[in-house]
Write an enzyme that holds these catalytic residues in place. Structure first.
Site, PDB file in Angstrom:
ATOM      1  N   ASP A 170    -121.167 -50.465 -16.526  1.00  0.00           N
ATOM      2  CA  ASP A 170    -121.183 -49.072 -16.099  1.00  0.00           C
ATOM      3  C   ASP A 170    -122.228 -48.799 -15.024  1.00  0.00           C
ATOM      4  O   ASP A 170    -122.035 -47.946 -14.159  1.00  0.00           O
ATOM      5  CB  ASP A 170    -121.430 -48.168 -17.310  1.00  0.00           C
ATOM      6  CG  ASP A 170    -120.234 -48.146 -18.255  1.00  0.00           C
ATOM      7  OD1 ASP A 170    -119.118 -48.445 -17.792  1.00  0.00           O
ATOM      8  OD2 ASP A 170    -120.415 -47.830 -19.444  1.00  0.00           O
ATOM      9  N   GLY A 171    -123.356 -49.510 -15.062  1.00  0.00           N
ATOM     10  CA  GLY A 171    -124.379 -49.323 -14.038  1.00  0.00           C
ATOM     11  C   GLY A 171    -123.887 -49.696 -12.655  1.00  0.00           C
ATOM     12  O   GLY A 171    -124.181 -49.019 -11.663  1.00  0.00           O
ATOM     13  N   ARG A 212    -122.916 -47.234  -8.796  1.00  0.00           N
ATOM     14  CA  ARG A 212    -123.160 -47.478  -7.367  1.00  0.00           C
ATOM     15  C   ARG A 212    -121.853 -47.566  -6.588  1.00  0.00           C
ATOM     16  O   ARG A 212    -121.764 -47.107  -5.448  1.00  0.00           O
ATOM     17  CB  ARG A 212    -123.954 -48.768  -7.183  1.00  0.00           C
ATOM     18  CG  ARG A 212    -125.310 -48.754  -7.850  1.00  0.00           C
ATOM     19  CD  ARG A 212    -126.227 -49.854  -7.319  1.00  0.00           C
ATOM     20  NE  ARG A 212    -125.598 -51.172  -7.359  1.00  0.00           N
ATOM     21  CZ  ARG A 212    -125.574 -51.943  -8.431  1.00  0.00           C
ATOM     22  NH1 ARG A 212    -126.127 -51.506  -9.558  1.00  0.00           N
ATOM     23  NH2 ARG A 212    -125.013 -53.135  -8.397  1.00  0.00           N
ATOM     24  N   ASN A 241    -122.513 -39.584 -13.450  1.00  0.00           N
ATOM     25  CA  ASN A 241    -122.682 -39.370 -14.888  1.00  0.00           C
ATOM     26  C   ASN A 241    -123.409 -38.069 -15.212  1.00  0.00           C
ATOM     27  O   ASN A 241    -122.873 -37.213 -15.895  1.00  0.00           O
ATOM     28  CB  ASN A 241    -123.434 -40.541 -15.523  1.00  0.00           C
ATOM     29  CG  ASN A 241    -122.515 -41.685 -15.894  1.00  0.00           C
ATOM     30  OD1 ASN A 241    -121.299 -41.563 -15.795  1.00  0.00           O
ATOM     31  ND2 ASN A 241    -123.084 -42.794 -16.316  1.00  0.00           N
ATOM     32  N   GLU A 242    -124.656 -37.966 -14.760  1.00  0.00           N
ATOM     33  CA  GLU A 242    -125.426 -36.786 -15.104  1.00  0.00           C
ATOM     34  C   GLU A 242    -126.554 -36.549 -14.100  1.00  0.00           C
ATOM     35  O   GLU A 242    -127.002 -37.473 -13.414  1.00  0.00           O
ATOM     36  CB  GLU A 242    -126.015 -36.890 -16.518  1.00  0.00           C
ATOM     37  CG  GLU A 242    -127.135 -37.896 -16.678  1.00  0.00           C
ATOM     38  CD  GLU A 242    -126.672 -39.314 -16.862  1.00  0.00           C
ATOM     39  OE1 GLU A 242    -127.199 -40.182 -16.124  1.00  0.00           O
ATOM     40  OE2 GLU A 242    -125.812 -39.578 -17.703  1.00  0.00           O
ATOM     41  N   ASP A 250    -137.692 -32.490 -24.274  1.00  0.00           N
ATOM     42  CA  ASP A 250    -137.878 -33.540 -23.269  1.00  0.00           C
ATOM     43  C   ASP A 250    -137.142 -33.260 -21.967  1.00  0.00           C
ATOM     44  O   ASP A 250    -137.314 -33.988 -20.989  1.00  0.00           O
ATOM     45  CB  ASP A 250    -137.417 -34.893 -23.824  1.00  0.00           C
ATOM     46  CG  ASP A 250    -138.383 -35.447 -24.855  1.00  0.00           C
ATOM     47  OD1 ASP A 250    -139.507 -34.915 -24.965  1.00  0.00           O
ATOM     48  OD2 ASP A 250    -138.018 -36.406 -25.561  1.00  0.00           O
ATOM     49  N   GLY A 298    -122.309 -41.982 -22.023  1.00  0.00           N
ATOM     50  CA  GLY A 298    -123.504 -42.785 -21.779  1.00  0.00           C
ATOM     51  C   GLY A 298    -124.740 -42.146 -22.362  1.00  0.00           C
ATOM     52  O   GLY A 298    -124.891 -42.004 -23.574  1.00  0.00           O
ATOM     53  N   GLY A 311    -125.616 -39.128 -22.391  1.00  0.00           N
ATOM     54  CA  GLY A 311    -125.306 -37.930 -23.152  1.00  0.00           C
ATOM     55  C   GLY A 311    -124.993 -38.215 -24.601  1.00  0.00           C
ATOM     56  O   GLY A 311    -125.423 -37.490 -25.504  1.00  0.00           O
ATOM     57  N   SER A 339    -126.072 -40.612 -26.497  1.00  0.00           N
ATOM     58  CA  SER A 339    -127.266 -40.960 -27.263  1.00  0.00           C
ATOM     59  C   SER A 339    -128.051 -39.714 -27.659  1.00  0.00           C
ATOM     60  O   SER A 339    -128.805 -39.735 -28.632  1.00  0.00           O
ATOM     61  CB  SER A 339    -128.159 -41.906 -26.454  1.00  0.00           C
ATOM     62  OG  SER A 339    -128.703 -41.253 -25.325  1.00  0.00           O
TER      63      SER A 339
END
Length: 249
Positions: free
Chosen positions: A45-46, A50, A110-111, A138, A150, A152, A154
Site C-alpha cells: 500500500d505504501g 506514490r 489515504n488521509e 493526539d 489503513g 484510520g 487502527s
C-alpha cells in the site's frame, strides 16, 4: 505503450522488479521514467500511495507485506499485461483529498490532518457547514474511503467501503470521548490548532508524511480534489475479506 515502474528500493524486490521489466519488454512495452502511459506499482500500500500521484492509470502488483488495494499477483503479471493490450480490464476511480495551507496544495490518497508534534495533547477545532466542534487528543485526520483501511482503521476499528462517496473525520486517541470518528458527505472542512493557553506546534500530515508544522491558531483546509486516482483492475478485489485476513479477524 510506455510504462513506469514504481517500487521501494529494497533488495527483497530486486528479482521481482527484474521479472516485471523483462515481461514488460517481451510484450512490447517500453519501460521509462517519464512521458509514460501507465504506472506499474510493485509492492504494498505504501508503494501505491506514490504511484497514484503520478496522475496516470496504475497497475497494482502485490509484492509487499500489506497490499489491501493490490489485485495483481506477481505470477499473474504477464496475464494482466496481455489483458491491458486487449482492453480487458476495469478502471476504478478513487477519491483524492487536497490539503491547503499557506497557499500550497498537497494531494492525499489515504488521509490528511493534524497530529501532535510533542508528547502532549493538542486541541483541534473542526469546522464544516454550520458545525463547530473541538477535540482534544493526539490529533484529527480526514480520511478517504480507501484510507479507512489503513491508519484510520487502527484508530477507529471501522471501514468505509472503497467506492463510498464520503469522508471520515477521525479523532486520534481523544481524551474523554467514546466517539472515534464521524462520516460526512465529501465537503470542504477546516482543521485549526486551537489555543490551550500556551504556544504549541502540530504536524500537518499527508499520507503519513509530515509536510509542515503549524502553530497555535493556524489552520488547514481539506477538500475533495477534482482529480481522481485511477487503478486498472484485472482480478477481483475482496477488500473486506483482505481486511479480515490482514488483521487476523
Amino acid at each position: 505503450m510506455r510504462v513506469k515502474i514504481v517500487s521501494k528500493p529494497t533488495s527483497q524486490l530486486n528479482n521481482i522488479i527484474e521479472k516485471i521489466k523483462n515481461i514488460s519488454t517481451k510484450l512490447g512495452f517500453e519501460v521509462v521514467d517519464k512521458d509514460f502511459d501507465y504506472v506499474i506499482a510493485v509492492g504494498g500500500d505504501g508503494t501505491l500511495l506514490r504511484a497514484v500521484k503520478q496522475n496516470k492509470p496504475v497497475i497494482a502488483v502485490k509484492a509487499g507485506r500489506r497490499g489491501l488495494l493490490m489485485d495483481v499477483p506477481v505470477d499473474k503479471f504477464e496475464e494482466a499485461l496481455l489483458r491491458l493490450k486487449k482492453g480487458d480490464y476495469e478502471e476504478e476511480e478513487y477519491m483524492l483529498l487536497e490539503m491547503i495551507y499557506n497557499d500550497k496544495v498537497e494531494l492525499g490518497f489515504n488521509e490528511v490532518g493534524i497530529l501532535y508534534d510533542r508528547p502532549e495533547a493538542i486541541k483541534v477545532g473542526i469546522s464544516f457547514d454550520t458545525e463547530r466542534v473541538s477535540v482534544e487528543g493526539d490529533g484529527v485526520l480526514v480520511s478517504t474511503p480507501q484510507g479507512s483501511s489503513g491508519w484510520g482503521m487502527s484508530a477507529t476499528n471501522s471501514l468505509l467501503y472503497k467506492d463510498l462517496s464520503a469522508i471520515e473525520i477521525i479523532f486520534v486517541n481523544p481524551i474523554f470521548y467514546y466517539l472515534r470518528s464521524v462520516v460526512i458527505p465529501p465537503k470542504p472542512l477546516t482543521l485549526r490548532l486551537e489555543d490551550k493557553g500556551y504556544p504549541q506546534t502540530a504536524r500537518a500530515v499527508v499520507d503519513g508524511e509530515v509536510v509542515t508544522l503549524i502553530k497555535t491558531n493556524q489552520e488547514i483546509t481539506v477538500r475533495v480534489s477534482q482529480r481522481k486516482a485511477k487503478i486498472l483492475r484485472f482480478f477481483k478485489l475482496d477488500l473486506i475479506g483482505e481486511v479480515l485476513h490482514a488483521y487476523h479477524i
